[in-house]
Structures are given as structure tokens and as C-alpha cells.
Design a protein around this motif. Structure first.
Motif, PDB file in Angstrom:
ATOM      1  N   ARG A  57      52.324  36.348  45.513  1.00 41.13           N
ATOM      2  CA  ARG A  57      51.547  35.569  44.543  1.00 41.13           C
ATOM      3  C   ARG A  57      52.327  35.395  43.244  1.00 41.13           C
ATOM      4  NH1 ARG A  57      46.193  35.414  42.822  1.00 41.13           N
ATOM      5  NH2 ARG A  57      45.635  34.994  44.991  1.00 41.13           N
ATOM      6  N   ASP A  96      49.031  31.893  50.025  1.00 45.53           N
ATOM      7  CA  ASP A  96      49.282  33.306  49.775  1.00 45.53           C
ATOM      8  C   ASP A  96      49.525  34.042  51.092  1.00 45.53           C
ATOM      9  OD1 ASP A  96      48.979  33.428  46.980  1.00 45.53           O
ATOM     10  OD2 ASP A  96      46.810  33.697  47.115  1.00 45.53           O
ATOM     11  N   ILE A 112      42.323  34.214  48.386  1.00 40.08           N
ATOM     12  CA  ILE A 112      43.544  33.710  49.026  1.00 40.08           C
ATOM     13  C   ILE A 112      43.741  32.229  48.690  1.00 40.08           C
ATOM     14  CG2 ILE A 112      44.746  33.352  51.203  1.00 40.08           C
ATOM     15  CD1 ILE A 112      44.349  36.294  50.557  1.00 40.08           C
ATOM     16  N   GLY A 160      48.695  37.609  52.839  1.00 36.26           N
ATOM     17  CA  GLY A 160      47.609  38.543  52.571  1.00 36.26           C
ATOM     18  C   GLY A 160      46.993  39.092  53.833  1.00 36.26           C
ATOM     19  N   GLU A 214      42.703  40.331  50.568  1.00 40.11           N
ATOM     20  CA  GLU A 214      43.667  40.793  49.570  1.00 40.11           C
ATOM     21  C   GLU A 214      44.959  39.992  49.701  1.00 40.11           C
ATOM     22  OE1 GLU A 214      45.945  44.735  47.762  1.00 40.11           O
ATOM     23  OE2 GLU A 214      44.579  44.951  49.457  1.00 40.11           O
ATOM     24  N   ALA A 215      45.333  39.315  48.627  1.00 34.56           N
ATOM     25  CA  ALA A 215      46.590  38.572  48.587  1.00 34.56           C
ATOM     26  C   ALA A 215      47.721  39.514  48.194  1.00 34.56           C
ATOM     27  CB  ALA A 215      46.494  37.427  47.585  1.00 34.56           C
ATOM     28  N   ASP A 216      48.889  39.303  48.787  1.00 34.30           N
ATOM     29  CA  ASP A 216      50.056  40.114  48.452  1.00 34.30           C
ATOM     30  C   ASP A 216      50.497  39.816  47.026  1.00 34.30           C
ATOM     31  OD1 ASP A 216      52.468  41.815  49.395  1.00 34.30           O
ATOM     32  OD2 ASP A 216      53.386  40.002  48.563  1.00 34.30           O
ATOM     33  N   LEU A 236      43.424  39.043  43.042  1.00 34.79           N
ATOM     34  CA  LEU A 236      44.109  39.256  44.311  1.00 34.79           C
ATOM     35  C   LEU A 236      43.152  39.690  45.415  1.00 34.79           C
ATOM     36  CD1 LEU A 236      47.244  41.187  43.001  1.00 34.79           C
ATOM     37  CD2 LEU A 236      47.202  38.819  43.806  1.00 34.79           C
ATOM     38  N   THR A 237      42.093  40.393  45.041  1.00 35.38           N
ATOM     39  CA  THR A 237      41.181  40.979  46.017  1.00 35.38           C
ATOM     40  C   THR A 237      39.756  40.541  45.737  1.00 35.38           C
ATOM     41  OG1 THR A 237      42.608  42.914  46.160  1.00 35.38           O
ATOM     42  CG2 THR A 237      40.384  43.138  47.046  1.00 35.38           C
ATOM     43  N   TYR A 278      41.071  33.044  43.037  1.00 41.57           N
ATOM     44  CA  TYR A 278      42.493  33.096  42.674  1.00 41.57           C
ATOM     45  C   TYR A 278      42.833  32.347  41.384  1.00 41.57           C
ATOM     46  CZ  TYR A 278      42.454  28.678  45.308  1.00 41.57           C
ATOM     47  OH  TYR A 278      42.155  27.419  45.773  1.00 41.57           O
TER      48      TYR A 278
END
Length: 290
Positions: free
Chosen positions: A124, A55, A42, A57, A118-120, A17-18, A12
Motif C-alpha cells: 500500500r 492492494d 482493500i 492482502g 487486511e491490506a499489506d 489497512l484493516t 482505504y
């Protein structure tokens, strides 16, 4: 359960994000499961200075997708996983510092599984803008209060007396902003800070901070994160190329790529009382361009 022997690799700080990862440990925790992987995108809540929330996610496995209801820093000596409250400082020999992703107890995930985090993106971005605005506002506040010091004090990243670093009591990063509280106690006064009349000039103080922030945002000062390594426990530094000089602040959070992303930034101040000690509360709000 096999506990990890090295820090979680975190992606991050580079804005990812992923990421794909391998689960290295799964443990029951607080009615759910704590999932530790070899790497993650994350951002977790830090134990020592929990200013930025985790985060939002999801964790994906071959069997489904599971909401991450929280992510926290944990530590292990190879025998016990300490989640949230850490018994030692990051970097302590013989300890690994990891991200514990908290999911519901019925999540079908096990040690050795290949997973994806995967973070939103919207969450974020909002928190990253809020954290960057917080750092910029703290520097602008130090500049605005520089004339209130009668003694030499520790300097901030731009050479002003570091009121933020010396007086800070709590800091909370919020979507598109932050709330910071500063104790105006006896030790601060003994250090040379004059708080007389401050409560009656909060509007002027806000105007001064806002003017500095407006100039920095207009310059679209670039922001980057410098890292000593990819591990969770490695030192990370927020660097902002402000018009006068670059500013460097140790920070483990996530950030915007430039101050131009913040749009219109404004601060407001209130005076509070904490058991007889006056507290200055600064609320920072950013309004990014559409």
C-alpha cells in the motif's frame, strides 16, 4: 446468492489497512471465488481508469486466512454481478458498485460470514507514494510545457494548460513511481500545442520538472482525500496544499499524506512511436527517506 443493493463502503481512502465486514455475496469467477462484502479496506482495480493495481492482502474468516489474489470493481443490478467490465457508469440509478475480492476456490467463506480484510502495509505504501508522485509530476509537467501552447487550452488544477489531461493515453502506477504516455497527435497540435524540437530537449524538460518537484517536496505539501461519501461510487478528490495554491484532482486511488514522504523525485522522458504518432513517455521515480 443474494446480490447487494448498495455500494461497498470503502475505508482505504482514509488510509485504513484493516476493517471488519460482513460477506453479502460469493460467486464463482475465473476458477476461484469472488467475495463481496458490505465494506472493505482493500483498494481494487478500477474499470474505467485502471491505473493503480489492487492492494495485496488477506481475507480472514473464523476458519482461516486466505490470500486475495486480486480485487476489482464490480457492478450489480440485483440480478447479475458484472466483474471487471461494467455495463454502466458508477452512480447509475438502480445499480450498486462493489469490490469483488478474488480468492482461491477452496476458501471457506460464505454469505453472511463475519470476516476481516487486511491490506499489506508495504505494498500500500509503495503504490500510494507512486500515485502521489504521479499527480505531482503531471502538474510539474504542465507547468514546464506551458510556453508551448499558442491557443487557450483547458487549465489544470494550478491554472496551467492541462497537457497531462488533454494528451494522456495511458497511466500506470507502480511501486514508488509511475509511467505516463502522451500522444502528440494532430488534434493536440490543432489545439495549439507546439511539439517541434521537443524530442531534442527532453533533458531540459526533465530538469525543469525535477526542479519544480524538488521545491514542492521540500515544502512538505500536505495531501488529503476529500470524499462525497463512503461508498465505492462516491466522488473522491486528491487535494495537495502546494506552496502557491492548493491543487485538486479527481482520483479514486490511495496516496501519501504529504509530498515530503516522497523524498527525492526524478522524472525521465523518452519519445516512442505508435503507428506513426509520436508519444512522449514520462517515467517518475520517488526515493523516500529511510
Amino acid at each position: 446468492m443474494t446480490l447487494p443493493g448498495r455500494d461497498t463502503i470503502v475505508t482505504y481512502p482514509a488510509g485504513e489497512l484493516t476493517t471488519s465486514a460482513r460477506v453479502v455475496a460469493v460467486a464463482p469467477h475465473d476458477g476461484g471465488l469472488a467475495v463481496v462484502a458490505d465494506r472493505t479496506s482493500i483498494h481494487p482495480v478500477a474499470a474505467a481508469w485502471p491505473d493503480q493495481p489492487a492492494d495485496a492482502g488477506v481475507l480472514r474468516t473464523g476458519d482461516g486466512e486466505y490470500a486475495i489474489r486480486d480485487a476489482v470493481v464490480a457492478a450489480t443490478d440485483g440480478e447479475t454481478l458484472h466483474i471487471g467490465t461494467l455495463p454502466v457508469r458508477p452512480g447509475t440509478d438502480g445499480w450498486a458498485f462493489v469490490v469483488a475480492h478474488l480468492v482461491d476456490a477452496d476458501a471457506a467463506v460464505g454469505e453472511g460470514d463475519e470476516v476481516e480484510f487486511e491490506a499489506d502495509a508495504a505494498t500500500r505504501r509503495a503504490l500510494s507514494i507512486g500515485h502521489t508522485a504521479c499527480h505531482a509530476a503531471s502538474l510539474a509537467l504542465n507547468r514546464a510545457l506551458a510556453g508551448r501552447w499558442s491557443k487557450s487550452a483547458r487549465q489544470d488544477a494550478l491554472g496551467a494548460p492541462d497537457f497531462d489531461g488533454i494528451a494522456i493515453a495511458t497511466s500506470r502506477i507502480e511501486p514508488m513511481g509511475s509511467v505516463d504516455r502522451y500522444r502528440l497527435n494532430k488534434s493536440l497540435r490543432r489545439a495549439g500545442f507546439d511539439a517541434s524540437g521537443l524530442a531534442d530537449s527532453l533533458g531540459e524538460l526533465a530538469a525543469s520538472v525535477d526542479a519544480t518537484l524538488e521545491g514542492w517536496v521540500a515544502a512538505d505539501a500536505a495531501v488529503r482525500i476529500e470524499r462525497d461519501g463512503d461508498g465505492l461510487g462516491d466522488r473522491r478528490t486528491w487535494v495537495c496544499d502546494l506552496p502557491d495554491a492548493p491543487a485538486r484532482i479527481p482520483c479514486g486511488g490511495t496516496h501519501a499524506a504529504s509530498l515530503g514522504e516522497l523524498g527525492r523525485v526524478r522524472v525521465s522522458f523518452e519519445m516512442e512511436d505508435d503507428a506513426g504518432t509520436p508519444v512522449l513517455r514520462m517515467t517518475t521515480r520517488a526515493n523516500p527517506p529511510s
